[in-house]
Design a protein around this motif. Structure first.
Motif, PDB file in Angstrom:
ATOM      1  N   VAL A  26     -68.824 -63.112 -37.993  1.00  0.00           N
ATOM      2  CA  VAL A  26     -69.721 -64.185 -38.409  1.00  0.00           C
ATOM      3  C   VAL A  26     -71.140 -63.653 -38.542  1.00  0.00           C
ATOM      4  CG1 VAL A  26     -70.644 -66.474 -37.845  1.00  0.00           C
ATOM      5  CG2 VAL A  26     -68.267 -65.905 -37.273  1.00  0.00           C
ATOM      6  N   ILE A  27     -71.795 -64.024 -39.630  1.00  0.00           N
ATOM      7  CA  ILE A  27     -73.210 -63.729 -39.833  1.00  0.00           C
ATOM      8  C   ILE A  27     -73.965 -65.050 -39.918  1.00  0.00           C
ATOM      9  CG2 ILE A  27     -74.928 -62.662 -41.356  1.00  0.00           C
ATOM     10  CD1 ILE A  27     -72.699 -60.865 -42.441  1.00  0.00           C
ATOM     11  N   TYR A  50     -70.364 -62.079 -51.424  1.00  0.00           N
ATOM     12  CA  TYR A  50     -69.753 -61.322 -50.330  1.00  0.00           C
ATOM     13  C   TYR A  50     -68.642 -62.082 -49.621  1.00  0.00           C
ATOM     14  CZ  TYR A  50     -73.734 -58.288 -51.082  1.00  0.00           C
ATOM     15  OH  TYR A  50     -74.655 -57.445 -51.672  1.00  0.00           O
ATOM     16  N   THR A  51     -68.682 -63.425 -49.659  1.00  0.00           N
ATOM     17  CA  THR A  51     -67.644 -64.230 -49.016  1.00  0.00           C
ATOM     18  C   THR A  51     -67.656 -65.637 -49.588  1.00  0.00           C
ATOM     19  OG1 THR A  51     -66.847 -65.189 -46.932  1.00  0.00           O
ATOM     20  CG2 THR A  51     -69.212 -64.826 -47.119  1.00  0.00           C
ATOM     21  N   PRO A  52     -66.491 -66.260 -49.751  1.00  0.00           N
ATOM     22  CA  PRO A  52     -66.459 -67.671 -50.131  1.00  0.00           C
ATOM     23  C   PRO A  52     -66.670 -68.597 -48.937  1.00  0.00           C
ATOM     24  CG  PRO A  52     -64.237 -66.847 -49.947  1.00  0.00           C
ATOM     25  CD  PRO A  52     -65.146 -65.666 -49.688  1.00  0.00           C
ATOM     26  N   ASP A  53     -66.642 -68.034 -47.740  1.00  0.00           N
ATOM     27  CA  ASP A  53     -66.696 -68.846 -46.516  1.00  0.00           C
ATOM     28  C   ASP A  53     -68.140 -68.978 -46.035  1.00  0.00           C
ATOM     29  OD1 ASP A  53     -63.872 -69.041 -46.521  1.00  0.00           O
ATOM     30  OD2 ASP A  53     -63.754 -67.032 -45.647  1.00  0.00           O
ATOM     31  N   LEU A  92     -71.967 -67.396 -42.387  1.00  0.00           N
ATOM     32  CA  LEU A  92     -71.032 -66.735 -43.282  1.00  0.00           C
ATOM     33  C   LEU A  92     -69.924 -66.117 -42.438  1.00  0.00           C
ATOM     34  CD1 LEU A  92     -74.037 -66.495 -44.562  1.00  0.00           C
ATOM     35  CD2 LEU A  92     -73.033 -64.721 -45.993  1.00  0.00           C
ATOM     36  N   ASP A  93     -68.684 -66.401 -42.795  1.00  0.00           N
ATOM     37  CA  ASP A  93     -67.549 -65.692 -42.212  1.00  0.00           C
ATOM     38  C   ASP A  93     -67.189 -64.565 -43.169  1.00  0.00           C
ATOM     39  OD1 ASP A  93     -65.053 -64.758 -41.395  1.00  0.00           O
ATOM     40  OD2 ASP A  93     -64.455 -66.708 -40.602  1.00  0.00           O
ATOM     41  N   VAL A  94     -67.423 -63.332 -42.745  1.00  0.00           N
ATOM     42  CA  VAL A  94     -67.181 -62.177 -43.620  1.00  0.00           C
ATOM     43  C   VAL A  94     -65.944 -61.405 -43.180  1.00  0.00           C
ATOM     44  CG1 VAL A  94     -69.589 -61.993 -44.306  1.00  0.00           C
ATOM     45  CG2 VAL A  94     -68.790 -60.728 -42.305  1.00  0.00           C
TER      46      VAL A  94
END
Length: 380
Positions: free
Chosen positions: A26-27, A114-117, A128-130
């Motif tokens: 997680v970011i 970088y992520t859809p989440d 952001l869940d990467v």
């Protein structure tokens, strides 16, 4: 960038990342003094000056303050007159929410590369869940670095980021090295990181909550961790479970791209009880400013305005009024709020708290469905 040293031995830190368990990366990205930084970017003469976005006169309220202004104690939600007294050279600029919204959309587009989440919290911060590595970068920390570089290049603004294995820790980390900083809390480090933090840094523990804790001898996360769940429930009721987990670096919430937002608003508890009509109406104007700033920051529209009051004997009162169309401007929101207060006057008792809430929300920028959970794992 801060990367905490790896612990020498095993740590009782539930929720730590483990390949077999499939826990998350997680970011939390938080723009630095977002509104004020946009004003300084767009008007180079403001560079290096103390800047406040908001109103300077009358009932004006500071919506955001530059880091140069924060040195003098200027903070968001502060009355403009008080801010001016603390910093006589403070430069005020009126909010330009359409500009902030456009910049926020630029930043969100970077995230989605970088992520859809992506779970936006407001115009200037998001989780952001990467865990899924769309670009094959191989490191959550590197992804955070690249995002911050892209934001600086594309918008001329700086962002701070926290990287960890849950939302609670990532948010704490993003605040650790502000402004323009990066902090990483690796698996196994969360409990130790939280132990040395003041509990006032915990999300959801406001100034009054911190004072209550201090009276119980709770100043740091380590102090909080020494209390069992039964003791916490006796003192903090519904918040006890959250505090128990937070003291151990535990957060089970997922990053949700479709997170439903139920309401947005603001409230204030007063140092002395308020009772007369003129004082209550003047106070309401301040609450309107605070609430609308949060509504604009969250980029939402809603149909129902609720006025919340707490009387001097702690009894709660509330009144609500709905609009047939989503409320899209401050004037409409303010008019409904004033009607609600006028309908309650005169009050049976003085009040110690006033709040305004906008609900029945429409969120034009929110996706309708969440992205599916990914399978791949990234090292930190």
């Amino acid at each position: 960038m801060t990367v905490l040293p790896r612990p020498a031995g095993p740590e009782a830190d539930h929720g730590a990342f483990d390949d077999a368990q499939g826990l998350r990366k997680v970011i939390h990205v938080d723009m630095d003094a977002f509104y004020a930084s946009v004003e300084q970017r767009d008007d180079p003469s403001l560079k290096g000056l103390p800047v406040a976005v908001g109103g300077a006169a009358g009932r004006g309220v500071v919506a955001a303050a530059s880091y140069e202004a924060r040195v003098f104690g200027v903070r968001s939600a502060m009355p403009g007159g008080r801010a001016r007294a603390l910093c006589p050279d403070l430069v005020f600029r009126p909010p330009r929410f359409e500009v902030y919204r456009a910049v926020s959309q630029q930043i969100r587009a970077i995230f989605l590369d970088y992520t859809p989440d992506v779970e936006p919290l407001s115009l200037d911060e998001a989780y952001l869940d990467v865990t899924r590595d769309l670009r094959g970068i191989g490191s959550a920390t590197r992804i955070a670095e690249l995002i911050r570089q892209r934001i600086r290049h594309d918008t001329g603004l700086t962002a701070s980021a926290g990287v960890s294995y849950n939302k609670f820790l990532a948010k704490l980390a993003s605040d650790q090295n502000k402004p323009d900083g990066l902090c990483v809390i690796r698996p196994g480090e969360g409990a130790a990181f939280v132990a040395r933090l003041p509990v006032a840094r915990f999300h959801g523990v406001g100034p009054r909550g911190a004072e209550r804790m201090k009276a119980l001898g709770i100043v740091t996360g380590a102090d909080l961790r020494r209390l069992d769940l039964a003791t916490l429930r006796a003192h903090f009721g519904a918040q006890a479970d959250y505090l128990y987990r937070a003291a151990r670096g535990i957060d089970l919430r997922a990053v949700r791209a479709d997170r439903p937002r139920k309401s947005v608003g603001a409230e204030r508890t007063f140092e002395r009880d308020l009772s007369t009509g003129p004082v209550l109406r003047e106070t309401l104007e301040t609450i309107i400013d605070l609430a609308w700033e949060r509504i604009a920051r969250a980029d939402v529209r809603g149909r129902t305005v609720t006025l919340k009051l707490r009387l001097s004997d702690f009894q709660a009162m509330s009144r609500a009024r709905s609009s047939p169309a989503p409320i899209a401007d401050r004037a409409t929101f303010a008019a409904l709020a004033r009607e609600l207060l006028d309908g309650l006057l005169p009050l049976p008792q003085p009040i110690r708290l006033m709040g305004l809430i906008l609900s029945a929300l429409d969120e034009p920028g929110a996706p309708e469905t969440a992205a599916p959970e990914g399978q791949g794992q990234l090292p930190f």
